[in-house]
Design a protein around this motif. Structure first.
Motif, mmCIF file in Angstrom:
data_model
loop_
_atom_site.group_PDB
_atom_site.id
_atom_site.type_symbol
_atom_site.label_atom_id
_atom_site.label_comp_id
_atom_site.label_asym_id
_atom_site.label_seq_id
_atom_site.Cartn_x
_atom_site.Cartn_y
_atom_site.Cartn_z
ATOM 1 N N PHE A 69 -14.051 -0.548 -38.853
ATOM 2 C CA PHE A 69 -13.189 -1.504 -38.170
ATOM 3 C C PHE A 69 -13.942 -2.747 -37.745
ATOM 4 O O PHE A 69 -13.334 -3.763 -37.446
ATOM 5 C CB PHE A 69 -12.488 -0.848 -36.980
ATOM 6 N N LEU A 70 -15.264 -2.717 -37.744
ATOM 7 C CA LEU A 70 -16.031 -3.930 -37.492
ATOM 8 C C LEU A 70 -16.532 -4.541 -38.790
ATOM 9 O O LEU A 70 -17.364 -5.426 -38.785
ATOM 10 C CB LEU A 70 -17.218 -3.634 -36.566
ATOM 11 N N GLY A 71 -16.037 -4.040 -39.910
ATOM 12 C CA GLY A 71 -16.355 -4.662 -41.178
ATOM 13 C C GLY A 71 -17.670 -4.226 -41.795
ATOM 14 O O GLY A 71 -18.103 -4.793 -42.789
ATOM 15 N N ASN A 98 -11.584 -9.943 -37.643
ATOM 16 C CA ASN A 98 -11.686 -11.396 -37.559
ATOM 17 C C ASN A 98 -13.024 -11.763 -36.912
ATOM 18 O O ASN A 98 -13.402 -11.195 -35.886
ATOM 19 C CB ASN A 98 -10.526 -11.950 -36.725
ATOM 20 N N ARG A 99 -13.738 -12.699 -37.506
ATOM 21 C CA ARG A 99 -15.079 -13.024 -37.019
ATOM 22 C C ARG A 99 -15.061 -13.487 -35.566
ATOM 23 O O ARG A 99 -15.939 -13.103 -34.776
ATOM 24 C CB ARG A 99 -15.719 -14.093 -37.908
ATOM 25 N N ASP A 105 -12.975 -12.687 -33.183
ATOM 26 C CA ASP A 105 -12.748 -11.515 -32.331
ATOM 27 C C ASP A 105 -14.009 -10.659 -32.230
ATOM 28 O O ASP A 105 -14.335 -10.131 -31.161
ATOM 29 C CB ASP A 105 -11.598 -10.672 -32.887
ATOM 30 N N GLN A 106 -14.728 -10.519 -33.347
ATOM 31 C CA GLN A 106 -15.970 -9.753 -33.346
ATOM 32 C C GLN A 106 -17.006 -10.391 -32.420
ATOM 33 O O GLN A 106 -17.722 -9.702 -31.693
ATOM 34 C CB GLN A 106 -16.527 -9.656 -34.764
ATOM 35 N N GLU A 107 -17.066 -11.725 -32.450
ATOM 36 C CA GLU A 107 -18.037 -12.416 -31.603
ATOM 37 C C GLU A 107 -17.699 -12.247 -30.125
ATOM 38 O O GLU A 107 -18.597 -12.065 -29.287
ATOM 39 C CB GLU A 107 -18.090 -13.895 -31.979
ATOM 40 N N VAL A 108 -16.415 -12.291 -29.789
ATOM 41 C CA VAL A 108 -16.015 -12.084 -28.396
ATOM 42 C C VAL A 108 -16.373 -10.667 -27.957
ATOM 43 O O VAL A 108 -16.899 -10.455 -26.857
ATOM 44 C CB VAL A 108 -14.506 -12.346 -28.206
ATOM 45 N N LEU A 109 -16.112 -9.682 -28.817
ATOM 46 C CA LEU A 109 -16.474 -8.305 -28.491
ATOM 47 C C LEU A 109 -17.983 -8.181 -28.288
ATOM 48 O O LEU A 109 -18.440 -7.559 -27.319
ATOM 49 C CB LEU A 109 -16.023 -7.361 -29.607
ATOM 50 N N ALA A 110 -18.764 -8.782 -29.183
ATOM 51 C CA ALA A 110 -20.222 -8.716 -29.067
ATOM 52 C C ALA A 110 -20.686 -9.310 -27.737
ATOM 53 O O ALA A 110 -21.512 -8.715 -27.027
ATOM 54 C CB ALA A 110 -20.871 -9.456 -30.235
ATOM 55 N N ARG A 111 -20.161 -10.465 -27.379
ATOM 56 C CA ARG A 111 -20.565 -11.104 -26.125
ATOM 57 C C ARG A 111 -20.142 -10.272 -24.918
ATOM 58 O O ARG A 111 -20.869 -10.169 -23.918
ATOM 59 C CB ARG A 111 -19.976 -12.515 -26.052
ATOM 60 N N MET A 112 -18.967 -9.651 -25.005
ATOM 61 C CA MET A 112 -18.489 -8.816 -23.906
ATOM 62 C C MET A 112 -19.412 -7.618 -23.694
ATOM 63 O O MET A 112 -19.787 -7.287 -22.560
ATOM 64 C CB MET A 112 -17.059 -8.341 -24.210
ATOM 65 N N LEU A 113 -19.811 -6.976 -24.790
ATOM 66 C CA LEU A 113 -20.684 -5.809 -24.686
ATOM 67 C C LEU A 113 -22.075 -6.201 -24.193
ATOM 68 O O LEU A 113 -22.706 -5.460 -23.436
ATOM 69 C CB LEU A 113 -20.776 -5.104 -26.040
ATOM 70 N N ILE A 114 -22.551 -7.359 -24.621
ATOM 71 C CA ILE A 114 -23.859 -7.831 -24.164
ATOM 72 C C ILE A 114 -23.817 -8.139 -22.668
ATOM 73 O O ILE A 114 -24.741 -7.788 -21.917
ATOM 74 C CB ILE A 114 -24.300 -9.064 -24.978
ATOM 75 N N GLU A 115 -22.746 -8.782 -22.215
ATOM 76 C CA GLU A 115 -22.620 -9.069 -20.782
ATOM 77 C C GLU A 115 -22.603 -7.776 -19.972
ATOM 78 O O GLU A 115 -23.220 -7.687 -18.902
ATOM 79 C CB GLU A 115 -21.353 -9.885 -20.516
#
Length: 307
Positions: free
Chosen positions: A79-81, A156-157, A159-169
């Motif tokens: 699901f993350l490609g 969607n790239r 959306d993936q970037e937002v998820l990545a930033r959320m998890l990093i935060e």
């Protein structure tokens, strides 16, 4: 046909003991398909009592490893490609408990794991070899967490970037990201959007950035973030505050957030238990996740029904 270790050994791609759990990857002959299964490594009755205290001391560390690994597998399933999941190097991790099991006990666990995926294989008695089944097995039943993730893949790239930033935060909620947290994130972030370093210095997510996330995947993004906050089985008020803010910026209502929180708790609990987990241990895990004993028992029963 009797299942013996010698008979299934040619199918084994990888077998790794982590704490008291055995993780096994089998390959379907003649195909590129691999299937994964796990089982608890069981001590012989004669020595069970002598290791009980050691098991309890190891439990918290083992749960974190087990849950992290299976969450990586879920995130790596597509699901993350990603086309293949990346396994974090575990060579430096404390695995004394696993080393204490006998080879026979480990092999018994591998055979038990195989039983869970046996419908992916068919043994040809005349050829004395394995092959794919004539009729493909039915898809394995999924829990609510997996169902939501698979129904609305985050492909969607942006959306993936937002998820990545959320998890990093979330990982930096205490002001520091540990090596294990960094390795965990690197193990599933899509290569095409960059690793942790690509986002670690990004500004905090804004409400506008969260509003622009594809509507259908907003619940899944929040749910994954909540699961990440739970995998160490330690409550953190700073992470809870951040998650409430993320939910607000994503436009999720209180009722929906409560439901997503429960899906995440159940997912994490299910990764730490199996059908044979003793009730005292089951209830201990559930308590750390903020779940009642009734909810824990129901989760174990539902897990059994999906096997």
């Amino acid at each position: 046909m009797e299942i013996t270790y010698e008979r299934i050994a040619p199918l084994i791609v990888e077998a790794e003991a982590e704490g008291s759990r055995m993780f096994v990857t089998f390959q379907v002959p003649g195909t590129n398909e691999v299937v994964e299964a796990q089982a608890t490594i069981r001590r012989s009755n004669s020595i069970q009592s002598t290791v009980t205290r050691a098991v309890k001391r190891q439990a918290a560390r083992e749960i974190r490893r087990t849950t992290s690994r299976l969450l990586r597998q879920a995130l790596g399933s597509g699901f993350l490609g990603r086309t293949a999941r990346t396994i974090v190097n575990t060579s430096t991790r404390n695995n004394d408990l696993a080393r204490g099991f006998s080879e026979e006990e480990k092999r018994n666990a591998i055979m038990e794991a195989f039983q869970q995926v046996a419908d992916h294989f068919q043994f040809d008695d005349r050829q004395e070899s394995w092959r794919p089944p004539a009729v493909p097995p039915a898809p394995k039943a999924m829990g609510a967490f997996e169902q939501r993730v698979h129904k609305h893949p985050i492909d969607n790239r942006y959306d993936q970037e937002v998820l990545a930033r959320m998890l990093i935060e979330l990982s930096e909620a205490d002001g520091h990201m540990g090596d294990e947290e960094r390795d965990f994130l690197e193990s599933f972030l899509p290569a095409e959007i960059g690793g942790v370093e690509a986002f670690v210095n990004s500004p905090a997510l804004s409400a506008i950035e969260c509003e622009e996330v594809t509507e259908a995947v907003k619940p899944a993004i929040y749910m994954i973030a909540r699961a990440l906050s739970l995998i160490d089985f330690e409550a953190d008020s700073r992470e809870d505050d951040m998650l409430r803010e993320f939910a607000h910026m994503l436009g999720l209502g209180e009722t929906e957030v409560a439901e997503l929180d429960q899906h995440a708790r159940l997912f994490v609990l299910e990764q730490a238990i199996d059908m044979h987990t003793p009730r005292d241990l089951l209830f201990s895990y559930a308590s750390k996740l903020g779940m009642s004993e009734d909810e824990a028992l129901r989760a174990q029963i539902q897990l059994k029904k999906r096997q």
